[in-house]
Design a protein around this motif. Structure first.
Motif, PDB file in Angstrom:
ATOM      1  N   SER A   1       0.840  -1.214   0.000  1.00 24.21           N
ATOM      2  CA  SER A   1       0.000   0.000   0.000  1.00 24.21           C
ATOM      3  C   SER A   1       0.864   1.248   0.000  1.00 24.21           C
ATOM      4  CB  SER A   1      -0.896   0.031   1.244  1.00 24.21           C
ATOM      5  OG  SER A   1      -1.586  -1.162   1.356  1.00 24.21           O
ATOM      6  N   MET A   2       1.935   1.239   0.807  1.00 24.76           N
ATOM      7  CA  MET A   2       2.778   2.435   0.886  1.00 24.76           C
ATOM      8  C   MET A   2       3.527   2.665  -0.428  1.00 24.76           C
ATOM      9  SD  MET A   2       1.961   3.717   3.699  1.00 24.76           S
ATOM     10  CE  MET A   2       0.373   3.000   3.316  1.00 24.76           C
ATOM     11  N   GLY A   3       3.890   1.566  -1.092  1.00 26.17           N
ATOM     12  CA  GLY A   3       4.520   1.682  -2.413  1.00 26.17           C
ATOM     13  C   GLY A   3       3.578   2.375  -3.383  1.00 26.17           C
ATOM     14  N   TYR A   4       2.323   1.963  -3.312  1.00 27.01           N
ATOM     15  CA  TYR A   4       1.287   2.564  -4.176  1.00 27.01           C
ATOM     16  C   TYR A   4       1.158   4.057  -3.885  1.00 27.01           C
ATOM     17  CZ  TYR A   4      -3.617   3.926  -4.994  1.00 27.01           C
ATOM     18  OH  TYR A   4      -4.762   4.603  -5.355  1.00 27.01           O
ATOM     19  N   LEU A   5       1.099   4.386  -2.604  1.00 23.71           N
ATOM     20  CA  LEU A   5       0.913   5.783  -2.194  1.00 23.71           C
ATOM     21  C   LEU A   5       2.086   6.655  -2.679  1.00 23.71           C
ATOM     22  CD1 LEU A   5      -0.959   7.558  -0.270  1.00 23.71           C
ATOM     23  CD2 LEU A   5       0.876   7.261   1.389  1.00 23.71           C
ATOM     24  N   ILE A   6       3.281   6.133  -2.498  1.00 25.67           N
ATOM     25  CA  ILE A   6       4.472   6.908  -2.911  1.00 25.67           C
ATOM     26  C   ILE A   6       4.472   7.098  -4.436  1.00 25.67           C
ATOM     27  CG2 ILE A   6       7.009   6.916  -2.964  1.00 25.67           C
ATOM     28  CD1 ILE A   6       6.847   5.339  -0.240  1.00 25.67           C
ATOM     29  N   ASP A   7       4.072   6.038  -5.142  1.00 23.89           N
ATOM     30  CA  ASP A   7       3.986   6.154  -6.609  1.00 23.89           C
ATOM     31  C   ASP A   7       2.972   7.217  -7.019  1.00 23.89           C
ATOM     32  OD1 ASP A   7       5.918   4.305  -7.030  1.00 23.89           O
ATOM     33  OD2 ASP A   7       4.573   2.649  -7.535  1.00 23.89           O
ATOM     34  N   VAL A   8       1.846   7.241  -6.313  1.00 24.26           N
ATOM     35  CA  VAL A   8       0.823   8.261  -6.616  1.00 24.26           C
ATOM     36  C   VAL A   8       1.399   9.645  -6.313  1.00 24.26           C
ATOM     37  CG1 VAL A   8      -1.427   9.198  -5.886  1.00 24.26           C
ATOM     38  CG2 VAL A   8      -1.166   6.746  -6.273  1.00 24.26           C
ATOM     39  N   TYR A   9       2.064   9.754  -5.200  1.00 27.42           N
ATOM     40  CA  TYR A   9       2.673  11.038  -4.820  1.00 27.42           C
ATOM     41  C   TYR A   9       3.699  11.479  -5.880  1.00 27.42           C
ATOM     42  CZ  TYR A   9       5.909  14.178  -2.435  1.00 27.42           C
ATOM     43  OH  TYR A   9       6.716  15.246  -2.137  1.00 27.42           O
TER      44      TYR A   9
ATOM     45  N   TRP B   1      20.841 -10.954  -4.038  1.00 23.02           N
ATOM     46  CA  TRP B   1      19.721 -10.122  -3.583  1.00 23.02           C
ATOM     47  C   TRP B   1      18.916  -9.525  -4.731  1.00 23.02           C
ATOM     48  CZ3 TRP B   1      17.091 -10.610   0.496  1.00 23.02           C
ATOM     49  CH2 TRP B   1      17.687 -11.095   1.656  1.00 23.02           C
ATOM     50  N   ASN B   2      19.485  -9.598  -5.933  1.00 23.36           N
ATOM     51  CA  ASN B   2      18.700  -9.189  -7.101  1.00 23.36           C
ATOM     52  C   ASN B   2      17.833 -10.331  -7.610  1.00 23.36           C
ATOM     53  OD1 ASN B   2      19.592  -6.572  -7.242  1.00 23.36           O
ATOM     54  ND2 ASN B   2      21.433  -7.146  -8.390  1.00 23.36           N
ATOM     55  N   ARG B   3      18.073 -11.523  -7.053  1.00 25.88           N
ATOM     56  CA  ARG B   3      17.343 -12.697  -7.545  1.00 25.88           C
ATOM     57  C   ARG B   3      16.511 -13.373  -6.461  1.00 25.88           C
ATOM     58  NH1 ARG B   3      21.876 -15.527 -11.410  1.00 25.88           N
ATOM     59  NH2 ARG B   3      20.241 -17.068 -11.610  1.00 25.88           N
ATOM     60  N   TRP B   4      16.655 -12.958  -5.214  1.00 27.47           N
ATOM     61  CA  TRP B   4      15.911 -13.559  -4.092  1.00 27.47           C
ATOM     62  C   TRP B   4      14.934 -12.515  -3.558  1.00 27.47           C
ATOM     63  CZ3 TRP B   4      15.880 -18.140  -1.110  1.00 27.47           C
ATOM     64  CH2 TRP B   4      15.259 -18.051   0.121  1.00 27.47           C
ATOM     65  N   HIS B   5      13.694 -12.895  -3.379  1.00 33.02           N
ATOM     66  CA  HIS B   5      12.677 -11.975  -2.862  1.00 33.02           C
ATOM     67  C   HIS B   5      12.793 -10.624  -3.590  1.00 33.02           C
ATOM     68  CE1 HIS B   5       9.530 -10.773  -0.385  1.00 33.02           C
ATOM     69  NE2 HIS B   5       9.998 -11.016   0.819  1.00 33.02           N
ATOM     70  N   MET B   6      12.741 -10.724  -4.913  1.00 33.56           N
ATOM     71  CA  MET B   6      13.033  -9.568  -5.764  1.00 33.56           C
ATOM     72  C   MET B   6      12.101  -8.392  -5.507  1.00 33.56           C
ATOM     73  SD  MET B   6      14.055 -11.454  -9.330  1.00 33.56           S
ATOM     74  CE  MET B   6      12.441 -12.045  -9.692  1.00 33.56           C
ATOM     75  N   THR B   7      10.823  -8.696  -5.218  1.00 39.16           N
ATOM     76  CA  THR B   7       9.876  -7.582  -5.043  1.00 39.16           C
ATOM     77  C   THR B   7      10.187  -6.804  -3.766  1.00 39.16           C
ATOM     78  OG1 THR B   7       8.306  -9.069  -3.962  1.00 39.16           O
ATOM     79  CG2 THR B   7       8.009  -8.690  -6.333  1.00 39.16           C
ATOM     80  N   MET B   8      10.691  -7.512  -2.746  1.00 38.03           N
ATOM     81  CA  MET B   8      11.068  -6.797  -1.527  1.00 38.03           C
ATOM     82  C   MET B   8      12.317  -5.958  -1.780  1.00 38.03           C
ATOM     83  SD  MET B   8      12.465  -8.172   2.112  1.00 38.03           S
ATOM     84  CE  MET B   8      14.074  -8.354   1.388  1.00 38.03           C
ATOM     85  N   GLY B   9      13.279  -6.552  -2.483  1.00 40.54           N
ATOM     86  CA  GLY B   9      14.528  -5.855  -2.781  1.00 40.54           C
ATOM     87  C   GLY B   9      14.268  -4.577  -3.566  1.00 40.54           C
ATOM     88  N   SER B  10      13.420  -4.703  -4.592  1.00 45.62           N
ATOM     89  CA  SER B  10      13.169  -3.516  -5.426  1.00 45.62           C
ATOM     90  C   SER B  10      12.344  -2.486  -4.645  1.00 45.62           C
ATOM     91  CB  SER B  10      12.478  -3.901  -6.727  1.00 45.62           C
ATOM     92  OG  SER B  10      11.191  -4.374  -6.462  1.00 45.62           O
ATOM     93  N   TRP B  11      11.506  -2.960  -3.731  1.00 45.09           N
ATOM     94  CA  TRP B  11      10.728  -2.027  -2.898  1.00 45.09           C
ATOM     95  C   TRP B  11      11.687  -1.179  -2.053  1.00 45.09           C
ATOM     96  CZ3 TRP B  11       9.537   0.107   1.695  1.00 45.09           C
ATOM     97  CH2 TRP B  11       8.288   0.688   1.835  1.00 45.09           C
ATOM     98  N   PHE B  12      12.628  -1.858  -1.406  1.00 41.80           N
ATOM     99  CA  PHE B  12      13.570  -1.125  -0.550  1.00 41.80           C
ATOM    100  C   PHE B  12      14.437  -0.171  -1.396  1.00 41.80           C
ATOM    101  CE2 PHE B  12      12.758  -4.428   2.693  1.00 41.80           C
ATOM    102  CZ  PHE B  12      12.545  -3.587   3.773  1.00 41.80           C
ATOM    103  N   THR B  13      14.797  -0.620  -2.578  1.00 46.45           N
ATOM    104  CA  THR B  13      15.619   0.235  -3.440  1.00 46.45           C
ATOM    105  C   THR B  13      14.831   1.481  -3.854  1.00 46.45           C
ATOM    106  OG1 THR B  13      16.647  -1.756  -4.280  1.00 46.45           O
ATOM    107  CG2 THR B  13      17.006   0.233  -5.561  1.00 46.45           C
ATOM    108  N   ASP B  14      13.604   1.258  -4.337  1.00 46.31           N
ATOM    109  CA  ASP B  14      12.818   2.384  -4.878  1.00 46.31           C
ATOM    110  C   ASP B  14      12.282   3.324  -3.808  1.00 46.31           C
ATOM    111  OD1 ASP B  14      13.297   1.332  -7.274  1.00 46.31           O
ATOM    112  OD2 ASP B  14      11.265   0.594  -7.668  1.00 46.31           O
ATOM    113  N   TYR B  15      11.906   2.771  -2.682  1.00 47.11           N
ATOM    114  CA  TYR B  15      11.196   3.615  -1.707  1.00 47.11           C
ATOM    115  C   TYR B  15      12.030   3.965  -0.477  1.00 47.11           C
ATOM    116  CZ  TYR B  15       7.374   2.059  -4.647  1.00 47.11           C
ATOM    117  OH  TYR B  15       6.595   1.793  -5.726  1.00 47.11           O
ATOM    118  N   ILE B  16      13.204   3.362  -0.354  1.00 43.54           N
ATOM    119  CA  ILE B  16      14.058   3.744   0.785  1.00 43.54           C
ATOM    120  C   ILE B  16      15.446   4.188   0.301  1.00 43.54           C
ATOM    121  CG2 ILE B  16      15.204   2.937   2.890  1.00 43.54           C
ATOM    122  CD1 ILE B  16      12.776   1.422   3.607  1.00 43.54           C
TER     123      ILE B  16
END
Lengths: 531, 357
Positions: free
Chosen positions: A157-165, A304-319
Motif C-alpha cells: 500500500s505504501m509503495g502505491y501511495l508513494i507512486d501516486v505522490y 539479492w537481485n534474484r531472491w525476494h526480488m519484489t522486496m529488494g526492489s521495494w527497498f531500493t525504490d522507496y528507501i
C-alpha cells in the motif's frame, strides 16, 4: 487457513469455479469477497487493521491525485501568465501539501505496523537497559495481535501511495478495487509485494476461461506443493532437531543444519510463491515473479537481485533512492567530498543509505536483534565485496579465462551459498550470541565424521527421507538448469500428450505419496508468513 | 466441419480415457496403501467381516477386546443353537460402539444386544491407530460419518477417512507382501467376530488399580450409553450390559456401583463376569493367554457356556438348531473353527516342546 490445508485447497477450488461461472464483470468483486473471507477465517481481529490501511491509503492517495490535478489544471490555465520560476514555485508549494498528506498516511500505516510488531521489542530493550543500569523496574509486555501479512500489505500500500505522490500514476478511483489490490488473497500471506501498475490491470480485467492458462496455473501450484511438502516440510524435521539442541548439536552438525536450513527456506519460500503465482494464474491474473534462481548467483549482490526480488526492489525504490537524493544526504555528500576526498566522500552517502536499507530489511523480517544483525551482516558483506572490487578486477586481468571456467563458476556459486547460509544462521537460532557461538563450533568442534557415521539419522529423518530429499533437490536443480533456456512448463507443453500426462500426474503422485503431511507431521506454516 | 467434430470427439474421448486411468490408478494405489491387518495386528480387519454375513443373528455383541476375545459365538451355536456375532475391535470407544450398533440395527434386529461396558472409562478420543482399526472397516453410512466425527483426534481430518490414501501415503516405503497378496481379497481373521487364542500365560501378580482422582464416568460416555439404551428400546431389542471377566484393566468398585445403578434405573440386565469367575469355572492359571487381560479359548468357552445358559434359560432364547440355512452356514464356520483350534494347538505345543528343549 494454511496453504497446505484441505480447507485452503477447497477454498481455492470453490473460488476458481465461481470465478469462471459468474458474469465476468463481477469477477474482481468475487475476488475481493474471497480475499476478505480468507482474511476473516485467518482471524476476525485482523480485519480492522487491513481496513484502516485500505481506507487511509485510498483516501489520501485520492486527495493527492486531486491536488495534482488542480496543479496541472492551474498551470495549464495560467501557462502564459506564469514564468518558469513562478510555475516551479507554485508546484513546490503545492507539492508540500501533498508531502504532508503522504507523511500523514505513512505515519498512520507504518505506525500501525511499528506499534503492533515492534512494541514488545522496544519494551524488551528498555527493560534490558534498565537492568544494565541497576534498576529493578520493568515495563510490562503488551499483548497485541499481529495481523497476518501486515508487513506485506502495508509495504504494498505504501509503495502505491508513494507512486501516486510521485505522479507515476493516478490514484484508483474505485475504493473496492483498491481494497482488492491490498487484500488479494493468494499474495496476502507471503507476498510478492506487488506494484499497482503491474498488478491492477490484470487484477481488474475480465478473464475468460482458458484451459491452457488454468492448466498452467495448476502445474505451477503443483510444483509449489512439491517444494513445500516434499522438500521443505521434510527438511524442517531435521532443522528443528538441530536448532533445539544447540548443546548437543555442534560442529559439523551446525554446518549440516546451516545447509539444511538454506535448502528448507528456499523450498519453503519459493514453493509458497509458486503456489501464489499459480493460483493467480488459474484466475488469469499475472503476479510479479519473486525469484530468479537465486542459488545460482555468483555474489551476494546478485543474490539479492534474484531472491525476494519484489522486496529488494521495494527497498531500493522507496528507501534507498529517496535517502540517497534527500537534501541532508546531498549536503553530507558535498561535505564528505570536501573533507575526505572524492573516493571516500562518494562512498559515505551510498553506504549510509545502504545501512538504512539493510537495517530496515532486517527489522522488517522480525522484531528481534537476530534479524537486525542478519540485515547488517548482509550490508557488511556487500560493502566488503564492493571494496574488494579492484582486487577482483586485478584477478580477472591476470586470469582472463577464469570467468568462463566451470570450476570458477561453481566456486563463486558455492561461496555465495555458504555466505548466505552462514548469515541465515541468525534467522535459524534466533539469538545473536548463540548464533556466533554455534558458528564458532564449526571451527572448534572437530566432529565431521557425524556426517557419515549415521548420526544424521538421529535427527528425525530416516534413510528414505534423505533419499527423497536428495532426489527432490536434484529435480529442483534440474528444473533450474532447464529454466536457463526458458520456461520448463513451456518446454513440457511441446511434448506429446501422453508424456505430458505422465510428467504432471507423476509429480502429483510424488506430492501425494512423499509429501510430509497428515497424521504424524506437524502442519507447518510457511516461514515467510511470520514476517 | 466434420473434421472439427471428429477432433472434438477425439479430445473428449482422450479426456475420458485419461480421467478413467487416473481415477483407476488412484483407487488401486489407495487399496494398496491401506493396511491389510492380515498378520500380526489383525484387529483392524474385524469390523469389515460383518458385511459378508447373513444378517439374521439372535444376539449381537458390541464392545472392545473384552468381547471379541472372551466370548465365542461358535460355542453358543453348537451348544445352545444361538446365532450370534461380535462387532468389536481394539479399544472400541463407546461412541464407536453406539454407531456400530446403529449401523447393525439397519441390517438386522437381533433379540439381544450385549454391550461390554469397559469403554465407559473413556470420555474423549484416545488413539488414532485404534480409531482407524474400528472405523476404516465400516461401510460408508451416516453411522460411519458420525462415528468418525465423534472419534477424530485433534490432528485428524475427516477427508483422510474419505480418501485413506491421504492418511496412509507414508506406507509407500513400507509396503510388504501382504499389501499385494490381500489387495483384492482378505482372509477371515475371526470366527463370527471372535478372535481365538489357545495359548496360555497364567495371570500372576495382576496389578491393583491405581487410585483415581475422580471415579465418575464422563458425560460423553453416559450420553452414548443413554443413546444405546434408547435405540435398543426403540427397536425392541433387549440390551444386556456386561463386564467381561478380564482382570486387567482394573475394574474399580466405584465404577461397578455406577453401572449397577445405571442398569437399575434403566431396567437393564447387568452381568459382571468378574463376580462369576467361580460359577463359570474360570481358572486364570490356564484360561488366559496374556496374564489376565483376555481369556484364551478355554476361558472364553467357560464364560460363553455361562452366558449361553443365561440366554437360553433366563432370557428365553430358543435354539435354532435344525434351521437348514443356518446349519449349512455354521457347518462351514465350525469346520474352520476347529481347524483353527487344531492349528493353534499344534503350534502352541510345538512352541512349548521347543521351549522345553
Amino acid at each position: 487457513m494454511l496453504f497446505t490445508s484441505y480447507e485452503f485447497l477447497f477454498f481455492v477450488l470453490a473460488t476458481c469455479v465461481l470465478y469462471y461461472v459468474i458474469p465476468k464483470k463481477w469477477q474482481w468483486m468475487l475476488l475481493l469477497a474471497a480475499s476478505y473471507v480468507f482474511y476473516f477465517l485467518a482471524g476476525a481481529s485482523y480485519l480492522p487493521y487491513i481496513f484502516v490501511t485500505t481506507v487511509s491509503t485510498y483516501l489520501i492517495a485520492r486527495k493527492i491525485t486531486s491536488l495534482q490535478a488542480v496543479v496541472d489544471a492551474y498551470i495549464k490555465e495560467h501557462k502564459k501568465e506564469l514564468s518558469r520560476e513562478e510555475r516551479k514555485e507554485y508546484k513546490a508549494k503545492e507539492k508540500k501539501k501533498q508531502w504532508r498528506l503522504l507523511l500523514l498516511c505513512l505515519f498512520i500505516n507504518i505506525g500501525i505496523l511499528a506499534v503492533l510488531k515492534y512494541t514488545n521489542f522496544a519494551i524488551a530493550n528498555v527493560n534490558s537497559m534498565l537492568t544494565t543500569f541497576g534498576s529493578t523496574a520493568k515495563l510490562d509486555f503488551v499483548d497485541f495481535v499481529l495481523p497476518m501479512g501486515i508487513s506485506f500489505y502495508t509495504f504494498q500500500s505504501m509503495g502505491y501511495l508513494i507512486d501516486v505522490y510521485r505522479g507515476k500514476y493516478e490514484a484508483e478511483k474505485n475504493p473496492f478495487r483498491f481494497a482488492l489490490f491490498v487484500s488479494f488473497f493468494p499474495q496476502l500471506v507471503q507476498g510478492p509485494i506487488s506494484r499497482f501498475d503491474d498488478l491492477a490491470k490484470t487484477l481488474y480485467e475480465e478473464h475468460k476461461f482458458n484451459s491452457a492458462t488454468v492448466a498452467s496455473g495448476l502445474q505451477r501450484i503443483l510444483w509449489g506443493y512439491f517444494k513445500k511438502m516434499v522438500i521443505a516440510d521434510r527438511m524442517l524435521v531435521a532443522v528443528n532437531t538441530l536448532i533445539k539442541g544447540p548443546e548437543e548439536y555442534q560442529g559439523a552438525f551446525v554446518f549440516a543444519g546451516m545447509l539444511f536450513y538454506a535448502l528448507e527456506l528456499y523450498a519453503d519460500f519459493t514453493g509458497g510463491i509458486d503456489i501464489t503465482i499459480g493460483i493467480a494464474e488459474t484466475l488469469g491474473i499475472k503476479v510479479t515473479e519473486n525469484f530468479h534462481r537465486p542459488y545460482f548467483s555468483k555474489n551476494i549482490k546478485e543474490y539479492w537481485n534474484r531472491w525476494h526480488m519484489t522486496m529488494g526492489s521495494w527497498f531500493t525504490d522507496y528507501i534507498f533512492y529517496p535517502i540517497s537524493v534527500c537534501q541532508p544526504m546531498l549536503k553530507l555528500s558535498k561535505f564528505s567530498r570536501k573533507h575526505f576526498g572524492e573516493i571516500i566522500g562518494k562512498r559515505i552517502p551510498v553506504y549510509l543509505s545502504s545501512f538504512v536499507v539493510w537495517f530496515t530489511t532486517g527489522i522488517w523480517h522480525g522484531a528481534s536483534w537476530n534479524f537486525i544483525v542478519w540485515g547488517l551482516g548482509n550490508f557488511v558483506v556487500i560493502m566488503i565485496s564492493q571494496e574488494l572490487e579492484p582486487l577482483y578486477r586485478m584477478f580477472h586481468k591476470k586470469f582472463p579465462k577464469a570467468d568462463k571456467a566451470l570450476w570458477f563458476k561453481i566456486f563463486r556459486v558455492g561461496r555465495t551459498i555458504l555466505l548466505m547460509s552462514s548469515l541465515r544462521m541468525f534467522d535459524c537460532y534466533r539469538d545473536v550470541p548463540l548464533t556466533f557461538k554455534m558458528f564458532g563450533t564449526m571451527f572448534t568442534t572437530w566432529n565431521w565424521n557425524v556426517l557419515w557415521n549415521g548420526q544424521l539419522l538421529e535427527l528425525g529423518l530416516e534413510v528414505k527421507d534423505y533419499i527423497i530429499l536428495f532426489l527432490g533437490m536434484m529435480l529442483v536443480f534440474t528444473v533450474s538448469m532447464l529454466q536457463r533456456s526458458g520456461s520448463v512448463r513451456g518446454k513440457i507443453r511441446t511434448l506429446a500428450f501422453p508424456v505430458r500426462v505422465i510428467i504432471w500426474y507423476g509429480l502429483f503422485l510424488v506430492v501425494l505419496l512423499f509429501g510430509a503431511y497428515g497424521v504424524g507431521y506437524d502442519a507447518s506454516q510457511f516461514i515467510y508468513n511470520q514476517f | 466441419m466434420e473434421e472439427k467434430k471428429l477432433s472434438r470427439s477425439r479430445k473428449v474421448l482422450t479426456f475420458c480415457v485419461v480421467t478413467i486411468i487416473i481415477i483407476g490408478s488412484l483407487y488401486l494405489l489407495q487399496k494398496l496403501l491401506v493396511p491389510k491387518y492380515m498378520t500380526d495386528i489383525v484387529e483392524g480387519a474385524m469390523i469389515a467381516e460383518y458385511y459378508d454375513e447373513e444378517h439374521d443373528h439372535d444376539v449381537v455383541f458390541i464392545g472392545d477386546c473384552e468381547v471379541y476375545e472372551n466370548f465365542t459365538p461358535a460355542l453358543l451355536w453348537e451348544e445352545y443353537g444361538i446365532n450370534s456375532y461380535i462387532r468389536g475391535s481394539a479399544q472400541q470407544l463407546i461412541w464407536q460402539s453406539y454407531y456400530l450398533l446403529e449401523e447393525t440395527l439397519k441390517y438386522e434386529t437381533p433379540d439381544v444386544v450385549i454391550f461390554n461396558i469397559l469403554s465407559m472409562k473413556y470420555n474423549v478420543p484416545q488413539n488414532e491407530a485404534y480409531n482407524r482399526m474400528t472405523l476404516d472397516g465400516m461401510k460408508w453410512s451416516s453411522s460411519k460419518v458420525n462415528s468418525v466425527k465423534a472419534s477424530m483426534m485433534e490432528d485428524e481430518k475427516f477427508l483422510d477417512y474419505v480418501f485413506p490414501v491421504l492418511r496412509y501415503h507414508t506406507r509407500i516405503t513400507e509396503l510388504n507382501g501382504d499389501d499385494f497378496k490381500y489387495l483384492f481379497h482378505k482372509d477371515k481373521v475371526t470366527h463370527n467376530g471372535y478372535y481365538m487364542r489357545v495359548d496360555v500365560k497364567a495371570a500372576e501378580n495382576v496389578p491393583k488399580g491405581r487410585p483415581l482422582a475422580d471415579y465418575s464416568f464422563g458425560e460423553t460416555a453416559y450420553k452414548y450409553l443413554d443413546k444405546m439404551t434408547a435405540l435398543c428400546k426403540e427397536k425392541g431389542v433387549q440390551l444386556i450390559l456386561v463386564k467381561a471377566p478380564s482382570l486387567y484393566p482394573y475394574w474399580y468398585d466405584q465404577w461397578e456401583v455406577q453401572m449397577e445403578e445405571y442398569a437399575k434405573e434403566n431396567d437393564l440386565v447387568y452381568i459382571n463376569f468378574l463376580e462369576l469367575q467361580e460359577e463359570c469355572g474360570l481358572d486364570f492359571t490356564t484360561d488366559t493367554y496374556d496374564g489376565g487381560l483376555h481369556l484364551n479359548l478355554s476361558g472364553a468357552e467357560k464364560a460363553t457356556k455361562w452366558l449361553g445358559e443365561f440366554l437360553s434359560k433366563e432370557i428365553g432364547l430358543a435354539s435354532r438348531r435344525g434351521e437348514e440355512k443356518l446349519e449349512t452356514a455354521w457347518k462351514k464356520k465350525l469346520d474352520a473353527y476347529y481347524e483353527e483350534i487344531d492349528r493353534q494347538t499344534k503350534e502352541w505345543q510345538e512352541k512349548q516342546n521347543g521351549g522345553e528343549k
